[in-house]
Scaffold this motif. Structure first.
Motif, PDB file in Angstrom:
ATOM      1  N   SER A  38       0.876  -1.159   0.000  1.00  0.00           N
ATOM      2  CA  SER A  38       0.000   0.000   0.000  1.00  0.00           C
ATOM      3  C   SER A  38       0.920   1.216   0.000  1.00  0.00           C
ATOM      4  O   SER A  38       1.785   1.346   0.874  1.00  0.00           O
ATOM      5  N   ILE A  39       0.751   2.091  -0.993  1.00  0.00           N
ATOM      6  CA  ILE A  39       1.669   3.214  -1.167  1.00  0.00           C
ATOM      7  C   ILE A  39       0.976   4.504  -0.747  1.00  0.00           C
ATOM      8  O   ILE A  39      -0.109   4.826  -1.231  1.00  0.00           O
ATOM      9  N   PHE A  40       1.606   5.219   0.164  1.00  0.00           N
ATOM     10  CA  PHE A  40       1.084   6.481   0.664  1.00  0.00           C
ATOM     11  C   PHE A  40       2.010   7.608   0.235  1.00  0.00           C
ATOM     12  O   PHE A  40       3.211   7.558   0.495  1.00  0.00           O
ATOM     13  N   GLN A  41       1.455   8.609  -0.435  1.00  0.00           N
ATOM     14  CA  GLN A  41       2.205   9.799  -0.828  1.00  0.00           C
ATOM     15  C   GLN A  41       2.274  10.728   0.377  1.00  0.00           C
ATOM     16  O   GLN A  41       1.258  10.970   1.020  1.00  0.00           O
ATOM     17  N   TYR A  42       3.436  11.242   0.674  1.00  0.00           N
ATOM     18  CA  TYR A  42       3.590  12.169   1.792  1.00  0.00           C
ATOM     19  C   TYR A  42       4.297  13.430   1.308  1.00  0.00           C
ATOM     20  O   TYR A  42       5.304  13.353   0.605  1.00  0.00           O
ATOM     21  N   VAL A  59      -5.761   3.808  11.613  1.00  0.00           N
ATOM     22  CA  VAL A  59      -7.055   3.942  10.951  1.00  0.00           C
ATOM     23  C   VAL A  59      -7.058   3.231   9.596  1.00  0.00           C
ATOM     24  O   VAL A  59      -7.914   2.405   9.323  1.00  0.00           O
ATOM     25  N   GLY A  60      -6.094   3.582   8.745  1.00  0.00           N
ATOM     26  CA  GLY A  60      -6.063   3.070   7.375  1.00  0.00           C
ATOM     27  C   GLY A  60      -6.037   1.558   7.272  1.00  0.00           C
ATOM     28  O   GLY A  60      -6.945   0.948   6.689  1.00  0.00           O
ATOM     29  N   LEU A  61      -5.015   0.934   7.828  1.00  0.00           N
ATOM     30  CA  LEU A  61      -4.917  -0.531   7.738  1.00  0.00           C
ATOM     31  C   LEU A  61      -5.996  -1.238   8.546  1.00  0.00           C
ATOM     32  O   LEU A  61      -6.636  -2.157   8.028  1.00  0.00           O
ATOM     33  N   GLY A  63      -8.953  -0.407   9.209  1.00  0.00           N
ATOM     34  CA  GLY A  63     -10.255  -0.245   8.570  1.00  0.00           C
ATOM     35  C   GLY A  63     -10.339  -0.856   7.188  1.00  0.00           C
ATOM     36  O   GLY A  63     -11.358  -0.706   6.510  1.00  0.00           O
ATOM     37  N   SER A  64      -9.310  -1.545   6.776  1.00  0.00           N
ATOM     38  CA  SER A  64      -9.292  -2.143   5.438  1.00  0.00           C
ATOM     39  C   SER A  64      -9.360  -3.663   5.528  1.00  0.00           C
ATOM     40  O   SER A  64      -9.412  -4.231   6.615  1.00  0.00           O
ATOM     41  N   ILE A  65      -9.303  -4.300   4.365  1.00  0.00           N
ATOM     42  CA  ILE A  65      -9.291  -5.765   4.329  1.00  0.00           C
ATOM     43  C   ILE A  65      -7.861  -6.298   4.390  1.00  0.00           C
ATOM     44  O   ILE A  65      -7.631  -7.480   4.198  1.00  0.00           O
ATOM     45  N   TYR A  66      -6.905  -5.398   4.677  1.00  0.00           N
ATOM     46  CA  TYR A  66      -5.495  -5.770   4.693  1.00  0.00           C
ATOM     47  C   TYR A  66      -4.883  -5.596   6.077  1.00  0.00           C
ATOM     48  O   TYR A  66      -5.388  -4.869   6.916  1.00  0.00           O
ATOM     49  N   GLU A  67      -3.764  -6.285   6.254  1.00  0.00           N
ATOM     50  CA  GLU A  67      -2.952  -6.111   7.445  1.00  0.00           C
ATOM     51  C   GLU A  67      -1.499  -6.032   6.989  1.00  0.00           C
ATOM     52  O   GLU A  67      -1.179  -6.400   5.856  1.00  0.00           O
ATOM     53  N   MET A  68      -0.630  -5.559   7.873  1.00  0.00           N
ATOM     54  CA  MET A  68       0.771  -5.441   7.516  1.00  0.00           C
ATOM     55  C   MET A  68       1.390  -6.824   7.373  1.00  0.00           C
ATOM     56  O   MET A  68       1.134  -7.716   8.171  1.00  0.00           O
ATOM     57  N   ASP A  69       2.177  -6.983   6.328  1.00  0.00           N
ATOM     58  CA  ASP A  69       2.874  -8.234   6.063  1.00  0.00           C
ATOM     59  C   ASP A  69       4.272  -8.157   6.665  1.00  0.00           C
ATOM     60  O   ASP A  69       4.781  -7.078   6.931  1.00  0.00           O
ATOM     61  N   ASP A  70       4.891  -9.310   6.842  1.00  0.00           N
ATOM     62  CA  ASP A  70       6.221  -9.377   7.439  1.00  0.00           C
ATOM     63  C   ASP A  70       7.295  -9.346   6.349  1.00  0.00           C
ATOM     64  O   ASP A  70       8.014 -10.307   6.139  1.00  0.00           O
ATOM     65  N   ARG A  71       7.333  -8.236   5.622  1.00  0.00           N
ATOM     66  CA  ARG A  71       8.346  -7.981   4.602  1.00  0.00           C
ATOM     67  C   ARG A  71       8.882  -6.580   4.845  1.00  0.00           C
ATOM     68  O   ARG A  71       8.300  -5.812   5.602  1.00  0.00           O
ATOM     69  N   PRO A  72       9.961  -6.199   4.192  1.00  0.00           N
ATOM     70  CA  PRO A  72      10.517  -4.862   4.431  1.00  0.00           C
ATOM     71  C   PRO A  72       9.551  -3.741   4.055  1.00  0.00           C
ATOM     72  O   PRO A  72       8.864  -3.803   3.040  1.00  0.00           O
ATOM     73  N   TYR A  73       9.492  -2.754   4.908  1.00  0.00           N
ATOM     74  CA  TYR A  73       8.802  -1.499   4.647  1.00  0.00           C
ATOM     75  C   TYR A  73       9.767  -0.649   3.824  1.00  0.00           C
ATOM     76  O   TYR A  73      10.976  -0.664   4.059  1.00  0.00           O
ATOM     77  N   LEU A  74       9.260   0.079   2.848  1.00  0.00           N
ATOM     78  CA  LEU A  74      10.122   0.900   1.996  1.00  0.00           C
ATOM     79  C   LEU A  74       9.706   2.362   2.077  1.00  0.00           C
ATOM     80  O   LEU A  74       8.523   2.675   2.138  1.00  0.00           O
ATOM     81  N   GLU A  90       7.775  12.229  -0.574  1.00  0.00           N
ATOM     82  CA  GLU A  90       8.284  10.859  -0.554  1.00  0.00           C
ATOM     83  C   GLU A  90       7.107   9.898  -0.537  1.00  0.00           C
ATOM     84  O   GLU A  90       5.961  10.304  -0.380  1.00  0.00           O
ATOM     85  N   GLU A  91       7.401   8.616  -0.713  1.00  0.00           N
ATOM     86  CA  GLU A  91       6.375   7.579  -0.694  1.00  0.00           C
ATOM     87  C   GLU A  91       6.683   6.585   0.415  1.00  0.00           C
ATOM     88  O   GLU A  91       7.823   6.168   0.585  1.00  0.00           O
ATOM     89  N   PHE A  92       5.643   6.208   1.140  1.00  0.00           N
ATOM     90  CA  PHE A  92       5.763   5.167   2.163  1.00  0.00           C
ATOM     91  C   PHE A  92       5.138   3.904   1.578  1.00  0.00           C
ATOM     92  O   PHE A  92       3.960   3.888   1.232  1.00  0.00           O
ATOM     93  N   TRP A  93       5.922   2.858   1.434  1.00  0.00           N
ATOM     94  CA  TRP A  93       5.466   1.581   0.881  1.00  0.00           C
ATOM     95  C   TRP A  93       5.295   0.601   2.045  1.00  0.00           C
ATOM     96  O   TRP A  93       6.280   0.129   2.608  1.00  0.00           O
ATOM     97  N   ILE A  94       4.042   0.304   2.384  1.00  0.00           N
ATOM     98  CA  ILE A  94       3.725  -0.583   3.507  1.00  0.00           C
ATOM     99  C   ILE A  94       3.412  -1.962   2.937  1.00  0.00           C
ATOM    100  O   ILE A  94       2.475  -2.110   2.136  1.00  0.00           O
ATOM    101  N   PRO A  95       4.161  -3.003   3.347  1.00  0.00           N
ATOM    102  CA  PRO A  95       3.873  -4.351   2.859  1.00  0.00           C
ATOM    103  C   PRO A  95       2.557  -4.841   3.463  1.00  0.00           C
ATOM    104  O   PRO A  95       2.336  -4.750   4.672  1.00  0.00           O
ATOM    105  N   ILE A  96       1.645  -5.333   2.613  1.00  0.00           N
ATOM    106  CA  ILE A  96       0.331  -5.767   3.084  1.00  0.00           C
ATOM    107  C   ILE A  96      -0.016  -7.155   2.567  1.00  0.00           C
ATOM    108  O   ILE A  96       0.570  -7.649   1.605  1.00  0.00           O
ATOM    109  N   ARG A  97      -0.993  -7.750   3.244  1.00  0.00           N
ATOM    110  CA  ARG A  97      -1.610  -9.015   2.805  1.00  0.00           C
ATOM    111  C   ARG A  97      -3.061  -8.976   3.273  1.00  0.00           C
ATOM    112  O   ARG A  97      -3.411  -8.229   4.205  1.00  0.00           O
TER     113      ARG A  97
END
Length: 99
Positions: A38-42, A59-61, A63-74, A90-97
């Motif tokens: 999930s990519i967030f523009q900041y 709130v974001g995660l 309230g969604s159908i996703y949760e954080m995955d156990d991979r590197p955050y970018l 910058e962009e925050f790349w949150i690993p999700i599943r």
């Protein structure tokens, strides 16, 4: 899953390469596993991003159908990144599943 800005983490400064043979031996290599992000523009000062992270993880995660995955955050810092400038982007790349 609570956001804690004081949590210890491992941080890398990295550049994408197409071939590890071109990477000098004294440098480490990191392979980022495939998966969804999930990519967030900041836009703003990096030192003021805490509210954005609190929203993403509080709130974001949840309230969604996703949760954080156990991979590197970018954190992708491109040409529009200017450090503590209030117009820095910058962009925050949150690993999700899926939950």
């Amino acid at each position: 899953m609570d956001f804690n800005p004081l949590k210890e983490l491992e941080k890398w400064a990295a550049v994408e390469v197409s071939d590890f043979d071109e990477v000098p031996e004294e440098m480490d290599r990191l392979v980022v596993p495939q998966g969804q992000y999930s990519i967030f523009q900041y836009k703003g000062k990096p030192s003021e991003a805490q509210k954005t992270f609190q929203y993403i993880y509080g709130v974001g995660l949840p309230g969604s159908i996703y949760e954080m995955d156990d991979r590197p955050y970018l954190d992708r810092m491109g040409e529009k990144y200017h450090g503590e400038d209030s117009n820095s982007e910058e962009e925050f790349w949150i690993p999700i599943r899926k939950k």
